[in-house]
Design a protein around this motif. Structure first.
Motif, PDB file in Angstrom:
ATOM      1  N   HIS A  97       0.833  -1.199   0.000  1.00 51.21           N
ATOM      2  CA  HIS A  97       0.000   0.000   0.000  1.00 51.21           C
ATOM      3  C   HIS A  97       0.872   1.255   0.000  1.00 51.21           C
ATOM      4  O   HIS A  97       1.832   1.348   0.781  1.00 51.21           O
ATOM      5  CB  HIS A  97      -0.893   0.048   1.244  1.00 51.21           C
ATOM      6  N   THR A  98       0.530   2.204  -0.856  1.00 58.00           N
ATOM      7  CA  THR A  98       1.140   3.529  -0.825  1.00 58.00           C
ATOM      8  C   THR A  98       0.090   4.502  -0.307  1.00 58.00           C
ATOM      9  O   THR A  98      -0.909   4.771  -0.989  1.00 58.00           O
ATOM     10  CB  THR A  98       1.621   3.961  -2.216  1.00 58.00           C
ATOM     11  N   LEU A  99       0.282   4.968   0.929  1.00 55.07           N
ATOM     12  CA  LEU A  99      -0.700   5.838   1.554  1.00 55.07           C
ATOM     13  C   LEU A  99      -0.360   7.294   1.291  1.00 55.07           C
ATOM     14  O   LEU A  99       0.785   7.716   1.509  1.00 55.07           O
ATOM     15  CB  LEU A  99      -0.739   5.604   3.066  1.00 55.07           C
ATOM     16  N   PRO A 100      -1.319   8.074   0.855  1.00 56.00           N
ATOM     17  CA  PRO A 100      -1.079   9.513   0.723  1.00 56.00           C
ATOM     18  C   PRO A 100      -1.134  10.177   2.097  1.00 56.00           C
ATOM     19  O   PRO A 100      -1.514   9.537   3.089  1.00 56.00           O
ATOM     20  CB  PRO A 100      -2.252   9.968  -0.144  1.00 56.00           C
ATOM     21  N   ALA A 101      -0.747  11.417   2.190  1.00 55.06           N
ATOM     22  CA  ALA A 101      -0.871  12.158   3.448  1.00 55.06           C
ATOM     23  C   ALA A 101      -2.333  12.147   3.885  1.00 55.06           C
ATOM     24  O   ALA A 101      -3.236  12.451   3.099  1.00 55.06           O
ATOM     25  CB  ALA A 101      -0.375  13.590   3.266  1.00 55.06           C
ATOM     26  N   GLY A 102      -2.575  11.727   5.115  1.00 56.89           N
ATOM     27  CA  GLY A 102      -3.939  11.631   5.622  1.00 56.89           C
ATOM     28  C   GLY A 102      -4.628  10.320   5.289  1.00 56.89           C
ATOM     29  O   GLY A 102      -5.777  10.112   5.682  1.00 56.89           O
ATOM     30  N   GLY A 103      -3.942   9.409   4.580  1.00 57.27           N
ATOM     31  CA  GLY A 103      -4.536   8.120   4.221  1.00 57.27           C
ATOM     32  C   GLY A 103      -4.477   7.129   5.361  1.00 57.27           C
ATOM     33  O   GLY A 103      -3.757   7.319   6.350  1.00 57.27           O
ATOM     34  N   ASP A 104      -5.242   6.057   5.235  1.00 55.38           N
ATOM     35  CA  ASP A 104      -5.219   5.037   6.284  1.00 55.38           C
ATOM     36  C   ASP A 104      -5.481   3.661   5.697  1.00 55.38           C
ATOM     37  O   ASP A 104      -5.917   3.520   4.551  1.00 55.38           O
ATOM     38  CB  ASP A 104      -6.228   5.349   7.388  1.00 55.38           C
ATOM     39  N   ILE A 105      -5.171   2.642   6.491  1.00 46.99           N
ATOM     40  CA  ILE A 105      -5.497   1.260   6.175  1.00 46.99           C
ATOM     41  C   ILE A 105      -6.182   0.656   7.388  1.00 46.99           C
ATOM     42  O   ILE A 105      -5.948   1.077   8.530  1.00 46.99           O
ATOM     43  CB  ILE A 105      -4.245   0.429   5.803  1.00 46.99           C
ATOM     44  N   VAL A 106      -7.045  -0.326   7.152  1.00 44.56           N
ATOM     45  CA  VAL A 106      -7.800  -0.944   8.230  1.00 44.56           C
ATOM     46  C   VAL A 106      -7.385  -2.401   8.376  1.00 44.56           C
ATOM     47  O   VAL A 106      -7.401  -3.160   7.397  1.00 44.56           O
ATOM     48  CB  VAL A 106      -9.318  -0.858   7.956  1.00 44.56           C
ATOM     49  N   LEU A 107      -7.009  -2.794   9.589  1.00 44.68           N
ATOM     50  CA  LEU A 107      -6.731  -4.197   9.894  1.00 44.68           C
ATOM     51  C   LEU A 107      -7.994  -4.769  10.512  1.00 44.68           C
ATOM     52  O   LEU A 107      -8.390  -4.377  11.615  1.00 44.68           O
ATOM     53  CB  LEU A 107      -5.551  -4.315  10.868  1.00 44.68           C
ATOM     54  N   PRO A 108      -8.658  -5.697   9.828  1.00 50.33           N
ATOM     55  CA  PRO A 108      -9.969  -6.163  10.299  1.00 50.33           C
ATOM     56  C   PRO A 108      -9.877  -7.055  11.519  1.00 50.33           C
ATOM     57  O   PRO A 108      -8.838  -7.674  11.806  1.00 50.33           O
ATOM     58  CB  PRO A 108     -10.499  -6.938   9.091  1.00 50.33           C
ATOM     59  N   ALA A 109     -10.974  -7.113  12.261  1.00 49.62           N
ATOM     60  CA  ALA A 109     -11.077  -8.060  13.363  1.00 49.62           C
ATOM     61  C   ALA A 109     -11.208  -9.462  12.796  1.00 49.62           C
ATOM     62  O   ALA A 109     -11.721  -9.656  11.691  1.00 49.62           O
ATOM     63  CB  ALA A 109     -12.286  -7.717  14.236  1.00 49.62           C
ATOM     64  N   GLY A 110     -10.721 -10.443  13.533  1.00 49.60           N
ATOM     65  CA  GLY A 110     -10.872 -11.829  13.133  1.00 49.60           C
ATOM     66  C   GLY A 110      -9.832 -12.343  12.173  1.00 49.60           C
ATOM     67  O   GLY A 110      -9.950 -13.457  11.675  1.00 49.60           O
ATOM     68  N   SER A 111      -8.787 -11.552  11.885  1.00 47.93           N
ATOM     69  CA  SER A 111      -7.754 -11.986  10.942  1.00 47.93           C
ATOM     70  C   SER A 111      -6.376 -11.585  11.455  1.00 47.93           C
ATOM     71  O   SER A 111      -6.180 -10.445  11.895  1.00 47.93           O
ATOM     72  CB  SER A 111      -7.999 -11.349   9.566  1.00 47.93           C
ATOM     73  N   CYS A 149      -8.001  -9.304  17.301  1.00 48.26           N
ATOM     74  CA  CYS A 149      -8.915  -9.256  18.440  1.00 48.26           C
ATOM     75  C   CYS A 149      -9.892  -8.086  18.300  1.00 48.26           C
ATOM     76  O   CYS A 149     -10.999  -8.129  18.830  1.00 48.26           O
ATOM     77  CB  CYS A 149      -8.126  -9.114  19.740  1.00 48.26           C
ATOM     78  N   ARG A 150      -9.466  -7.039  17.624  1.00 48.65           N
ATOM     79  CA  ARG A 150     -10.327  -5.884  17.385  1.00 48.65           C
ATOM     80  C   ARG A 150      -9.893  -5.206  16.095  1.00 48.65           C
ATOM     81  O   ARG A 150      -8.772  -5.391  15.634  1.00 48.65           O
ATOM     82  CB  ARG A 150     -10.254  -4.881  18.553  1.00 48.65           C
ATOM     83  N   THR A 179      -1.881 -10.939   5.325  1.00 47.58           N
ATOM     84  CA  THR A 179      -2.830 -11.658   6.163  1.00 47.58           C
ATOM     85  C   THR A 179      -2.416 -13.122   6.237  1.00 47.58           C
ATOM     86  O   THR A 179      -1.780 -13.653   5.317  1.00 47.58           O
ATOM     87  CB  THR A 179      -4.266 -11.558   5.615  1.00 47.58           C
ATOM     88  N   ALA A 180      -2.774 -13.770   7.330  1.00 48.27           N
ATOM     89  CA  ALA A 180      -2.393 -15.169   7.514  1.00 48.27           C
ATOM     90  C   ALA A 180      -3.327 -15.830   8.511  1.00 48.27           C
ATOM     91  O   ALA A 180      -4.046 -15.152   9.251  1.00 48.27           O
ATOM     92  CB  ALA A 180      -0.948 -15.269   7.995  1.00 48.27           C
ATOM     93  N   GLU A 181      -3.310 -17.144   8.524  1.00 46.46           N
ATOM     94  CA  GLU A 181      -4.005 -17.933   9.535  1.00 46.46           C
ATOM     95  C   GLU A 181      -2.959 -18.644  10.370  1.00 46.46           C
ATOM     96  O   GLU A 181      -2.025 -19.241   9.831  1.00 46.46           O
ATOM     97  CB  GLU A 181      -4.929 -18.962   8.891  1.00 46.46           C
ATOM     98  N   ILE A 182      -3.105 -18.565  11.679  1.00 47.19           N
ATOM     99  CA  ILE A 182      -2.184 -19.232  12.598  1.00 47.19           C
ATOM    100  C   ILE A 182      -2.992 -20.209  13.443  1.00 47.19           C
ATOM    101  O   ILE A 182      -3.942 -19.807  14.110  1.00 47.19           O
ATOM    102  CB  ILE A 182      -1.441 -18.234  13.499  1.00 47.19           C
ATOM    103  N   THR A 183      -2.622 -21.484  13.400  1.00 49.22           N
ATOM    104  CA  THR A 183      -3.316 -22.492  14.189  1.00 49.22           C
ATOM    105  C   THR A 183      -3.156 -22.199  15.673  1.00 49.22           C
ATOM    106  O   THR A 183      -2.039 -21.915  16.135  1.00 49.22           O
ATOM    107  CB  THR A 183      -2.760 -23.895  13.881  1.00 49.22           C
ATOM    108  N   PRO A 184      -4.241 -22.244  16.467  1.00 45.98           N
ATOM    109  CA  PRO A 184      -4.134 -21.974  17.906  1.00 45.98           C
ATOM    110  C   PRO A 184      -3.117 -22.901  18.570  1.00 45.98           C
ATOM    111  O   PRO A 184      -3.035 -24.083  18.263  1.00 45.98           O
ATOM    112  CB  PRO A 184      -5.555 -22.266  18.424  1.00 45.98           C
TER     113      PRO A 184
END
Length: 288
Positions: free
Chosen positions: A22-36, A86-87, A103-108
């Motif tokens: 991702h190339t974020l401009p000034a004031g840009g953002d990215i979202v890390l979702p819950a559950g992943s 977690c959030r 993103t990835a899946e990690i076995t408990p």
């Protein structure tokens, strides 16, 4: 690094998901979702996130010191963050930034269960230069050219696993894992099981190592460790089984080495703890 940590990292089962640059401009953002589970590596610029109270840990790479963190935290080039989902977490940049998001899946597992919701590693590139170099090559290239060489999927999965393992190791190296066992008698029992997981560990034998009666030992062990002595022995055996299967040992070899009466009994125990058969675990490790 302790033997316990080496075994835990060896048995950590990571399955790669998507990889984006991702190339974020000034004031840009990215979202890390819950559950992943998401890994973020900062190539340039800065990003800031707001961590919930008690949900984060910050590792200072040059010193290895770790501490709980909350509130607004800023990452700079060469830093990394890992969210267990977690959030929902929003990362924003005031001046612009270039980031790798995986993103990835990690076995408990025991080590995953003990991780805080978010791990920040300041100076990740200095602590893990090889993993940081791999992270910088994940995702589409800045010039937009795609690489279509045979085996790219396998190579990319290995790179992601290396980066994620390095982030976990950076956190664990602070001494936060494994949590020390305060009771020296129970610590002696745990060390004996770790040293020889294939031994025929009966409750009476373990209780004698702890210099306690059977009843007192079982109660104190469960209070201190959060599981029964038999459950702990099985957990240690399965971790060791994962390590041996990863190294190419056959299911029968592992079953005998870890004291199981039959291969079928070992298969049932392994599937119950990991969700897959030991043969499938071995095949996946050998093709990763």
């Amino acid at each position: 690094m302790t033997d316990a940590l080496e075994r835990a990292l060896a048995s950590l089962d990571v399955r790669a998901g998507s990889t984006r640059r991702h190339t974020l401009p000034a004031g840009g953002d990215i979202v890390l979702p819950a559950g992943s589970t998401t890994l973020v590596y900062l190539l340039s610029g800065e990003i800031t996130g707001d961590l919930a109270l008690g949900s984060g840990c910050e590792v200072d790479a040059p010193t290895g010191d770790g501490r709980p963190v909350s509130g607004r935290r800023t990452l700079l080039a060469g830093d990394a963050a890992m969210s267990l989902g977690c959030r929902r977490l929003v990362l924003s940049s005031q001046s612009g930034a270039e980031v790798i998001v995986v993103t990835a899946e990690i076995t408990p597992s025991e080590i995953v269960a003990s991780l805080p919701g978010t791990v920040l590693v300041t100076g990740f590139a200095r602590l893990e230069p090889a993993a940081a170099a791999l992270a910088g090559n994940l995702g589409p290239r800045p010039d937009g050219l795609a690489c279509e060489r045979p085996g790219d999927t396998v190579v990319c999965r290995s790179m992601i696993r290396s980066v994620l393992l390095s982030a976990v190791r950076a956190w664990a190296s602070t001494g936060a894992w494994p949590a020390p066992i305060a009771d020296p008698f129970l610590a002696r029992v745990a060390a004996a099981v770790e040293a020889d997981p294939g031994h025929d560990w009966t409750i009476d034998h373990l209780a004698s190592l702890a210099a306690m009666s059977r009843t007192v030992f079982v109660e104190r062990f469960r209070d201190a460790m959060g599981r029964s002595p038999a459950g702990y022995v099985t957990e240690v055996r399965i971790r060791e089984a994962q390590r041996r299967l990863d190294a190419g040992a056959s299911v029968s070899e592992v079953s005998r080495a870890l004291g199981y009466a039959s291969d079928e009994g070992f298969r049932r125990a392994f599937r119950r703890h990991t969700g897959i058969a030991p043969s499938a675990w071995r095949a996946r490790a050998l093709t990763a």
